[in-house]
Design a protein around this motif. Structure first.
Motif, PDB file in Angstrom:
ATOM      1  N   ARG A   1       0.834  -1.205   0.000  1.00 38.65           N
ATOM      2  CA  ARG A   1       0.000   0.000   0.000  1.00 38.65           C
ATOM      3  C   ARG A   1       0.872   1.261   0.000  1.00 38.65           C
ATOM      4  NH1 ARG A   1      -5.333  -1.154   1.928  1.00 38.65           N
ATOM      5  NH2 ARG A   1      -5.594  -3.397   2.235  1.00 38.65           N
ATOM      6  N   ASP A   2       0.423   2.260  -0.736  1.00 43.63           N
ATOM      7  CA  ASP A   2       1.124   3.542  -0.850  1.00 43.63           C
ATOM      8  C   ASP A   2       2.536   3.399  -1.412  1.00 43.63           C
ATOM      9  OD1 ASP A   2      -0.880   5.362   0.116  1.00 43.63           O
ATOM     10  OD2 ASP A   2      -0.540   4.579   2.128  1.00 43.63           O
ATOM     11  N   ALA A   3       2.814   2.309  -2.111  1.00 49.05           N
ATOM     12  CA  ALA A   3       4.138   2.070  -2.695  1.00 49.05           C
ATOM     13  C   ALA A   3       4.032   2.099  -4.221  1.00 49.05           C
ATOM     14  CB  ALA A   3       4.707   0.744  -2.219  1.00 49.05           C
ATOM     15  N   ASP A   4       5.149   2.348  -4.871  1.00 50.49           N
ATOM     16  CA  ASP A   4       5.194   2.592  -6.309  1.00 50.49           C
ATOM     17  C   ASP A   4       5.806   1.391  -7.037  1.00 50.49           C
ATOM     18  OD1 ASP A   4       5.466   3.558  -8.878  1.00 50.49           O
ATOM     19  OD2 ASP A   4       6.543   5.384  -8.306  1.00 50.49           O
ATOM     20  N   ALA A   5       4.992   0.687  -7.802  1.00 51.86           N
ATOM     21  CA  ALA A   5       5.475  -0.498  -8.527  1.00 51.86           C
ATOM     22  C   ALA A   5       6.466  -0.144  -9.619  1.00 51.86           C
ATOM     23  CB  ALA A   5       4.293  -1.255  -9.132  1.00 51.86           C
ATOM     24  N   HIS A   6       6.438   1.086 -10.112  1.00 48.26           N
ATOM     25  CA  HIS A   6       7.351   1.483 -11.184  1.00 48.26           C
ATOM     26  C   HIS A   6       8.812   1.409 -10.740  1.00 48.26           C
ATOM     27  CE1 HIS A   6       4.206   2.849 -13.917  1.00 48.26           C
ATOM     28  NE2 HIS A   6       3.662   3.544 -12.933  1.00 48.26           N
ATOM     29  N   VAL A   7       9.069   1.666  -9.474  1.00 53.05           N
ATOM     30  CA  VAL A   7      10.450   1.714  -8.982  1.00 53.05           C
ATOM     31  C   VAL A   7      10.746   0.599  -7.982  1.00 53.05           C
ATOM     32  CG1 VAL A   7      10.616   4.202  -9.354  1.00 53.05           C
ATOM     33  CG2 VAL A   7       9.824   3.353  -7.140  1.00 53.05           C
ATOM     34  N   PHE A   8       9.835  -0.335  -7.834  1.00 53.21           N
ATOM     35  CA  PHE A   8       9.998  -1.434  -6.878  1.00 53.21           C
ATOM     36  C   PHE A   8      11.151  -2.346  -7.284  1.00 53.21           C
ATOM     37  CE2 PHE A   8       8.857  -5.886  -5.811  1.00 53.21           C
ATOM     38  CZ  PHE A   8       8.809  -5.790  -4.432  1.00 53.21           C
ATOM     39  N   GLN A   9      11.913  -2.790  -6.280  1.00 54.78           N
ATOM     40  CA  GLN A   9      12.946  -3.812  -6.473  1.00 54.78           C
ATOM     41  C   GLN A   9      12.712  -4.909  -5.448  1.00 54.78           C
ATOM     42  OE1 GLN A   9      15.179  -4.078  -8.827  1.00 54.78           O
ATOM     43  NE2 GLN A   9      14.716  -2.133  -9.816  1.00 54.78           N
ATOM     44  N   PRO A  10      12.532  -6.160  -5.880  1.00 53.57           N
ATOM     45  CA  PRO A  10      12.228  -7.246  -4.946  1.00 53.57           C
ATOM     46  C   PRO A  10      13.344  -7.496  -3.941  1.00 53.57           C
ATOM     47  CG  PRO A  10      11.699  -7.873  -7.197  1.00 53.57           C
ATOM     48  CD  PRO A  10      12.479  -6.593  -7.287  1.00 53.57           C
ATOM     49  N   ALA A  11      12.946  -7.947  -2.765  1.00 55.35           N
ATOM     50  CA  ALA A  11      13.861  -8.340  -1.689  1.00 55.35           C
ATOM     51  C   ALA A  11      13.891  -9.867  -1.603  1.00 55.35           C
ATOM     52  CB  ALA A  11      13.391  -7.731  -0.371  1.00 55.35           C
ATOM     53  N   PRO A  12      14.840 -10.427  -0.857  1.00 56.23           N
ATOM     54  CA  PRO A  12      14.895 -11.880  -0.725  1.00 56.23           C
ATOM     55  C   PRO A  12      13.596 -12.521  -0.254  1.00 56.23           C
ATOM     56  CG  PRO A  12      16.927 -10.910   0.076  1.00 56.23           C
ATOM     57  CD  PRO A  12      16.009  -9.768  -0.239  1.00 56.23           C
TER      58      PRO A  12
END
Length: 305
Positions: free
Chosen positions: A67-78
């Motif tokens: 929520r309230d986060a931007d998928a365009h700049v998301f980088q997955p974590a482990p």
């Protein structure tokens, strides 16, 4: 919410050495795969909400981009890699919205089904590029719901009747909201339907409900708008007399404040483009998000000079 910017490089090794992740109980239970909740990983919060509304108790859903986060700049974590590796179904938007998704699935070694909700839609285009924000039109949301329903029925055929009933009830709510939104905007004079948003995420909304959106950024927010782009937009606002400006929950509001100051337009409120808001707030479900956006736009346009 802070956007994670970890790299996928080397995540396979990291995942192997991770301590146990705190999973929901249903994810950890060793029970018959046909009766336990289906483990669904959705790429972002809006899709997760659609899956929850169709699946109900038949699903356990996790959104990679919260929520309230931007998928365009998301980088997955482990931890995201581990979630995907243990999923039964991965649900994504498609239309190149999740540029990080293919590598994530490969890194996780996921071999199960990946449902692309936008498959079968005719996307809005600018040249060769497809606009991924199809959920901003309720007709597209109905298409998403139908595809989610079919995927869940295929995975849990014993629960098909309940899944179809939930999908039908939810679609009826989408239809009612669509009729109300069309009626509300139809009552607004055509010359009062020009607004500005942070990035070009509302093209489908604009086409469906007769609104003209101008934007400081294009479809992705992975880079800041240039000074020339902002200056061009301000000149356009002065010439075309846009009625109001609207910030987005995933964006820095200072850009809209600057444009408002230099153009003389009014900041009309916050819109929710790519993510739900926190639980208990104005846009914590997809239906509330869409209703909030429509009512915020209407209020801003009605009171603007």
């Amino acid at each position: 919410m802070t956007t994670r910017r970890h790299s996928l490089h080397g995540l396979v090794g990291l995942v192997g050495g991770l301590a146990a992740v705190a999973w929901p109980l249903a994810w950890a239970q060793t029970q018959d795969s046909s009766t336990r909740p289906l483990r669904v990983v959705a790429s972002f919060s809006i899709l997760a909400d659609l899956v929850v509304n169709v699946g109900g108790p038949a699903v356990e859903v996790h959104a990679l981009v919260g929520r309230d986060a931007d998928a365009h700049v998301f980088q997955p974590a482990p931890a995201d890699v581990k979630r995907v590796a243990q999923a039964d179904l991965v649900v994504v938007n498609g239309l190149h919205y999740e540029g990080w998704l293919t590598r994530l699935v490969q890194t996780a070694g996921f071999k199960g089904p990946v449902l692309v909700c936008s498959d079968g839609l005719t996307p809005r285009r600018l040249g060769k590029d497809a606009d991924p924000h199809a959920w901003q039109d309720l007709a597209s949301a109905r298409h998403y719901v139908a595809r989610i329903r079919d995927a869940l029925v295929q995975a849990r055929p014993a629960q098909a009747d309940a899944l179809r009933r939930r999908a039908s009830d939810y679609t009826a709510q989408l239809d009612a909201l669509d009729r109300q939104t069309r009626a509300d905007f139809a009552a607004l004079p055509a010359d009062r339907r020009r607004v500005v948003s942070t990035h070009d995420a509302f093209g489908y909304f604009a086409a469906a409900y007769g609104i003209e959106f101008l934007a400081a950024q294009r479809w992705s927010t992975d880079s800041e708008p240039s000074a020339a782009d902002v200056a061009r937009l301000i000149r356009q606002l002065r010439q075309q007399r846009a009625a109001a400006l609207f910030a987005e929950n995933i964006a820095d509001p200072r850009l809209m404040q600057r444009i408002a100051k230099e153009s003389g337009a009014v900041v009309g409120g916050t819109l929710y483009s790519d993510a739900l808001s926190a639980p208990g707030t104005a846009a914590d479900t997809y239906l509330k998000l869409f209703r909030h956006n429509a009512q915020t736009l209407l209020a801003g346009l009605r009171r603007s000079p």
